[in-house]
Design an enzyme around this catalytic site. Sequence first.
Site, PDB file in Angstrom:
ATOM      1  CE  LYS A  52      -3.920   1.928   2.469  1.00 21.46           C
ATOM      2  NZ  LYS A  52      -4.963   1.475   3.797  1.00 21.46           N
ATOM      3  CB  SER A 127      -7.879   3.184   2.640  1.00 22.29           C
ATOM      4  OG  SER A 127      -6.753   2.999   3.766  1.00 22.29           O
ATOM      5  CB  SER A 151      -8.274   0.782   5.235  1.00 22.96           C
ATOM      6  OG  SER A 151      -8.907   1.544   5.188  1.00 22.96           O
TER       7      SER A 151
END
Length: 446
Positions: A52, A127, A151
């Site tokens: 990420k 996210s 997330s």
Amino acid sequence: LTQATLDNIAASDGDVQAFLGTNGPEALQQAQELDEKGDFSNPLAGIPMGLKDNLSTKGLETSGASKILAGFKPVYDATVVQKLQAAGAISVGKLNMDEFAMGGSTENSAYQKTTNAWDHTKVPGGSSGGSATAVAAGQIPYALGSDTGGSIRQPAAFNGIVGLKPTYGRVSRFGLFAMASSLDQIGPLTRTVKDNALVLNAIAGFDKMDSTSVESEVPDFTARLGQGIKGMRIAVPKEYFEEGIDPKVAQQVKSAIEQLRELGATVDEVSLPHTRYGVAAYYIIMSSEASSNLQRYDGIRYGFRSPDAKSLEDVYVKTRSEGFGDEVKRRIMLGTFSLSAGAYDAFFKKAAQVRTLIVEDFNKVFNDYDLIVGPTAPTTAYGLGEEINDPKAMYLADALTIPVNLAGLPGLSINAGFVDGLPVGLQLIGKPFDEATIYQAAQAFE
Ligand code: GLN
């Protein structure tokens, strides 16, 4: 394998747009060095993966999907990145996300829209949407994400894969862009439970660089896989099936819970009475911490600076006005307000008290049960563009994942089948530092 993975990403990413960037030359060089050394003792050695884009990677652009960090190259690697590298893992690129991890659909990225792996008209969740889609679409076998209010688990649910938020303190946050420091945890997104346990084995453990990482023994998380769930005591909170839950999702999750019973677990209904206050408490605590953490983006220390600034005040105001997206600004304002002298007692302090009630709800249930299970999210993946203009609807979608962060507990999402062609997630919540029991049960279900 690394070359084939890079080729596959180049061929498939036009459709799903999961990657913000790849680092082919470095990845190939690492793979070659590993081949020469010939040390494949760790099961992750030589296996490609993705990170990420809020995880610091030395010398490699890391923007947190924000314009304010465009072009920013960190000077050190996050602890999790160092640990994976030491295991021989090969990072092939950085994955799209909501700006600074604020959002639930990855549509708050300043750069691109990632799609769901199963249906390119739907959101990937967020996210960590890039991480989930890249794994579910077969671009990479695993990715790391971060989870502050859901997330990792919610995008895992929307993409039909396995996502774990470890216990708060289990994995070092050093090198993770801070969103809400008392809630953030890094964790793996994988296709199988065993893969997930292998990645957690590599990233878990105390780190002197993170004062909240805990000096607790790190077991082999694969050790109890295959032992089944006979005799395990499972609690199902009635509040997790109340208002806002799509009836078809509820039905699918209930039949998954029935399977757990058939596999030999005892399953009882319980109550977590303060669940309904979780979202409100979270949005005050999270935004307060985020507003403070994001003060560092001042136009001087990192990344972007507004070209029109004429004074110091101008540098701050113009850089932050132009560099942050709407959702980030909304949270900075909400958080700054909640921490202000006139509002602190009525907002921040109250939210902290509610947080304690939520912790106590869980403690009571865990006196009698090994695991709590329910849906990960109240719906399946919705259409791109459908909810982005309704922040309140987006916030409510995290009602079932947020309490787990507020209490610092480990939580995993695993696929529980499909509704109208889209994956549904089953969430398993464990006692602090008891990820091994979660994995044992999830694998029996798999
Ligand atoms: N969707 C939640 C939010 O917008 C959770 C985000 C997260 O876990 N990073 O805050």
